[in-house]
Design a protein around this motif. Structure first.
Motif, PDB file in Angstrom:
ATOM      1  N   VAL A   1       0.859  -1.180   0.000  1.00 46.08           N
ATOM      2  CA  VAL A   1       0.000   0.000   0.000  1.00 46.08           C
ATOM      3  C   VAL A   1       0.897   1.232   0.000  1.00 46.08           C
ATOM      4  O   VAL A   1       1.660   1.448   0.939  1.00 46.08           O
ATOM      5  CB  VAL A   1      -0.930   0.012   1.226  1.00 46.08           C
ATOM      6  N   LEU A   2       0.814   2.030  -1.053  1.00 47.75           N
ATOM      7  CA  LEU A   2       1.630   3.230  -1.163  1.00 47.75           C
ATOM      8  C   LEU A   2       0.980   4.378  -0.394  1.00 47.75           C
ATOM      9  O   LEU A   2      -0.240   4.575  -0.476  1.00 47.75           O
ATOM     10  CB  LEU A   2       1.800   3.629  -2.630  1.00 47.75           C
ATOM     11  N   MET A   3       1.799   5.148   0.310  1.00 46.64           N
ATOM     12  CA  MET A   3       1.284   6.230   1.147  1.00 46.64           C
ATOM     13  C   MET A   3       2.418   7.177   1.510  1.00 46.64           C
ATOM     14  O   MET A   3       3.592   6.810   1.418  1.00 46.64           O
ATOM     15  CB  MET A   3       0.677   5.656   2.435  1.00 46.64           C
ATOM     16  N   PRO A   4       2.102   8.382   1.951  1.00 46.69           N
ATOM     17  CA  PRO A   4       3.158   9.258   2.453  1.00 46.69           C
ATOM     18  C   PRO A   4       3.622   8.817   3.836  1.00 46.69           C
ATOM     19  O   PRO A   4       2.876   8.145   4.567  1.00 46.69           O
ATOM     20  CB  PRO A   4       2.478  10.631   2.519  1.00 46.69           C
TER      21      PRO A   4
ATOM     22  N   THR B   1       1.519  -3.918  -5.647  1.00 51.14           N
ATOM     23  CA  THR B   1       0.801  -2.713  -5.192  1.00 51.14           C
ATOM     24  C   THR B   1      -0.690  -2.906  -5.394  1.00 51.14           C
ATOM     25  O   THR B   1      -1.165  -3.093  -6.517  1.00 51.14           O
ATOM     26  CB  THR B   1       1.270  -1.472  -5.963  1.00 51.14           C
ATOM     27  N   LYS B   2      -1.443  -2.856  -4.301  1.00 53.26           N
ATOM     28  CA  LYS B   2      -2.886  -3.068  -4.376  1.00 53.26           C
ATOM     29  C   LYS B   2      -3.693  -1.827  -4.012  1.00 53.26           C
ATOM     30  O   LYS B   2      -4.894  -1.762  -4.289  1.00 53.26           O
ATOM     31  CB  LYS B   2      -3.295  -4.229  -3.457  1.00 53.26           C
ATOM     32  N   ALA B   3      -3.059  -0.852  -3.372  1.00 51.22           N
ATOM     33  CA  ALA B   3      -3.789   0.367  -2.990  1.00 51.22           C
ATOM     34  C   ALA B   3      -2.820   1.529  -2.851  1.00 51.22           C
ATOM     35  O   ALA B   3      -1.627   1.338  -2.577  1.00 51.22           O
ATOM     36  CB  ALA B   3      -4.553   0.168  -1.684  1.00 51.22           C
ATOM     37  N   ILE B   4      -3.344   2.721  -3.060  1.00 51.79           N
ATOM     38  CA  ILE B   4      -2.635   3.970  -2.793  1.00 51.79           C
ATOM     39  C   ILE B   4      -3.497   4.774  -1.835  1.00 51.79           C
ATOM     40  O   ILE B   4      -4.713   4.894  -2.031  1.00 51.79           O
ATOM     41  CB  ILE B   4      -2.393   4.786  -4.080  1.00 51.79           C
ATOM     42  N   ILE B   5      -2.872   5.306  -0.792  1.00 49.90           N
ATOM     43  CA  ILE B   5      -3.602   6.176   0.142  1.00 49.90           C
ATOM     44  C   ILE B   5      -2.994   7.579   0.076  1.00 49.90           C
ATOM     45  O   ILE B   5      -2.031   7.884   0.781  1.00 49.90           O
ATOM     46  CB  ILE B   5      -3.558   5.661   1.596  1.00 49.90           C
ATOM     47  N   PRO B   6      -3.527   8.446  -0.790  1.00 48.68           N
ATOM     48  CA  PRO B   6      -3.091   9.836  -0.747  1.00 48.68           C
ATOM     49  C   PRO B   6      -3.752  10.535   0.441  1.00 48.68           C
ATOM     50  O   PRO B   6      -4.949  10.350   0.692  1.00 48.68           O
ATOM     51  CB  PRO B   6      -3.594  10.411  -2.069  1.00 48.68           C
ATOM     52  N   VAL B   7      -2.985  11.285   1.192  1.00 44.20           N
ATOM     53  CA  VAL B   7      -3.511  12.033   2.339  1.00 44.20           C
ATOM     54  C   VAL B   7      -3.681  13.485   1.927  1.00 44.20           C
ATOM     55  O   VAL B   7      -2.733  14.118   1.446  1.00 44.20           O
ATOM     56  CB  VAL B   7      -2.562  11.932   3.550  1.00 44.20           C
ATOM     57  N   HIS B   8      -4.873  14.018   2.093  1.00 46.78           N
ATOM     58  CA  HIS B   8      -5.120  15.436   1.804  1.00 46.78           C
ATOM     59  C   HIS B   8      -4.699  16.228   3.045  1.00 46.78           C
ATOM     60  O   HIS B   8      -5.523  16.640   3.869  1.00 46.78           O
ATOM     61  CB  HIS B   8      -6.590  15.661   1.488  1.00 46.78           C
ATOM     62  N   LEU B   9      -3.399  16.445   3.153  1.00 44.14           N
ATOM     63  CA  LEU B   9      -2.839  16.924   4.413  1.00 44.14           C
ATOM     64  C   LEU B   9      -3.146  18.396   4.666  1.00 44.14           C
ATOM     65  O   LEU B   9      -3.054  19.229   3.758  1.00 44.14           O
ATOM     66  CB  LEU B   9      -1.328  16.701   4.419  1.00 44.14           C
TER      67      LEU B   9
ATOM     68  N   HIS C   1      -3.426  -0.021 -13.605  1.00 41.54           N
ATOM     69  CA  HIS C   1      -2.965  -1.174 -12.821  1.00 41.54           C
ATOM     70  C   HIS C   1      -4.070  -1.736 -11.917  1.00 41.54           C
ATOM     71  O   HIS C   1      -3.815  -2.670 -11.151  1.00 41.54           O
ATOM     72  CB  HIS C   1      -1.768  -0.771 -11.962  1.00 41.54           C
ATOM     73  N   LYS C   2      -5.268  -1.160 -11.996  1.00 44.86           N
ATOM     74  CA  LYS C   2      -6.401  -1.570 -11.150  1.00 44.86           C
ATOM     75  C   LYS C   2      -6.030  -1.502  -9.662  1.00 44.86           C
ATOM     76  O   LYS C   2      -6.329  -2.411  -8.882  1.00 44.86           O
ATOM     77  CB  LYS C   2      -6.875  -2.969 -11.535  1.00 44.86           C
ATOM     78  N   ILE C   3      -5.386  -0.410  -9.298  1.00 47.41           N
ATOM     79  CA  ILE C   3      -4.995  -0.157  -7.906  1.00 47.41           C
ATOM     80  C   ILE C   3      -6.079   0.681  -7.237  1.00 47.41           C
ATOM     81  O   ILE C   3      -6.496   1.709  -7.771  1.00 47.41           O
ATOM     82  CB  ILE C   3      -3.644   0.582  -7.846  1.00 47.41           C
TER      83      ILE C   3
END
Length: 409
Positions: free
Chosen positions: A90-93, A136-144, A161-163
């Protein structure tokens, strides 16, 4: 700008956030709403919850909004809805609150930390593209801090990539990117109603928003132990229900949210004016709003380079001015994630932000005089002569409830 007296006995106390000011203005209405819940005895997922979900679905421009117990649970449930688990990435900051990574870790997935944009503090899409793997199955962008990440770029990476894209919008209710609201920009949006949020309850609470009917149906049963029919469980979920007392309080507050957002934007614009007028723009880095965003200013974050951030905070504390450091230890350097083997220097912009950023008071009820006291406190640290500089033309404080006006702030 009027100088603030240097006599310590005259320094006003300026809190980082004061929930009581907001509650006081709505006290009678809040108490009546809470009493109504107690009188009906429908304490969990009752009529107040249904009303809130309907109102917030409309506000966030989505067909589905589902209450849950906290923003942290919203993130966990969202990942569960996409069957994220062991072996998945899971990609994230790394520059964010712990719950973003904690949700993935609890499911056995691997958090993959991605560096940030140094201006917005949001995850850098260019770095995301380089981090994607077959796992990679998910990306969590944070609206900081109340400003949306670049969701167009992020979705362009994820879709082929169907993420799954899970928006961590816990600090960004009402924020917009290219005219669309946070919560409708990805697959699932996650919100928090912690009392210091822009829309805060009188305790914990959370919300999930989504566009797809099948995802909403899965989230709906995951929050009640995977139960579609009483004592019949299709999935293994857990107990994360929004209680009716929180929903009742939030129903009272929601009609005021855009006004409070406008007040936050006005405060942000005033800070920019006052800091510039005081000659402090070269001493601290001031936040900016992207032209593509409606920034809702959950926090007002300044940069203090040169290793002076902690000393400035200590100085402001002596002047009774509340501040906070978000976040002093990036997630990739937290002890609990040591097994990932990510050492210092791996995410340079994240690590620089963690050493330089400082949050100043910006809550809606903050007064102009209190802001002057904050700026005077910063000025006294840097030795600026705040009362003797020529003031630049005064900017217009616009109504920030519309995206076009917010861009100018």
């Amino acid at each position: 700008m009027k100088p603030v007296a240097e006599d310590p006995s005259n320094w006003p106390e300026v809190p980082l956030f004061d929930t009581l000011r907001q509650q006081a203005a709505l006290r009678d209405e809040l108490f009546a709403a809470l009493a109504k819940v107690c009188d009906t005895g429908r304490y969990v997922l009752g009529p107040d919850c249904v009303e809130l979900e309907k109102s917030l679905a409309a506000y966030c421009q989505v067909p589905h909004a589902l209450g849950c117990a906290s923003g942290s649970d919203a993130l966990l449930l969202a990942l569960m809805a996409y069957d994220i688990g062991p072996g998945d990435e899971v990609l994230m900051p790394s520059y964010t609150f712990f719950a973003t990574a904690g949700a993935a870790w609890r499911l056995g997935a691997k958090p993959v930390f991605v560096d940030i944009d140094p201006v917005t503090y949001n995850i850098n899409p260019a770095k995301i593209a380089a981090a994607v793997t077959p796992r990679t199955k998910a990306i969590i962008p944070v609206h900081l801090y109340g400003q949306c990440a670049d969701m167009t770029a992020i979705n362009a990476i994820a879709r082929p990539h169907k993420i799954a894209v899970i928006e961590d919008a816990c600090q960004a209710i009402g924020a917009e990117f290219d005219g669309r609201r946070a919560g409708c920009l990805g697959d699932v949006g996650c919100f928090s109603f912690y009392p210091t949020k822009n829309l805060g309850g009188v305790g914990d609470g959370g919300l999930m928003t989504c566009l797809a009917d099948e995802v909403a149906a899965k989230l709906r049963i995951l929050r009640v132990h995977g139960e579609r029919q009483r004592y019949h469980h299709q999935l293994v979920g857990f107990n994360s229900r929004l209680d009716s007392l929180q929903a009742a309080a939030l129903n009272v507050k929601l009609p005021h949210l855009d006004r409070w957002t406008a007040q936050r934007a006005t405060n942000a614009a005033r800070y920019t004016e006052l800091f510039t007028q005081a000659g402090l723009a070269d001493c601290i880095g001031l936040p900016t709003a992207s032209q593509r965003c409606r920034h809702v200013w959950n926090q007002y974050i300044v940069r203090v380079p040169g290793g002076k951030r902690d000393a400035l905070r200590e100085h402001l504390t002596t002047r009774k001015i509340g501040t906070q450091i978000y976040y002093p230890v990036p997630l990739h350097l937290q002890e609990c994630f040591a097994s990932l083997g990510i050492g210092p220097g791996s995410l340079p912009e994240t690590e620089r932000a963690a050493k330089e950023t400082l949050a100043l008071p910006i809550f809606p009820e903050l007064t102009a005089d209190e802001q002057r006291a904050v700026v005077a406190g910063v000025a006294s640290f840097f030795g600026a002569q705040t009362s003797q500089r020529q003031a630049p033309p005064r900017p217009k404080f616009l109504d920030a409830t519309s995206p076009s006006n917010a861009k100018q702030l």
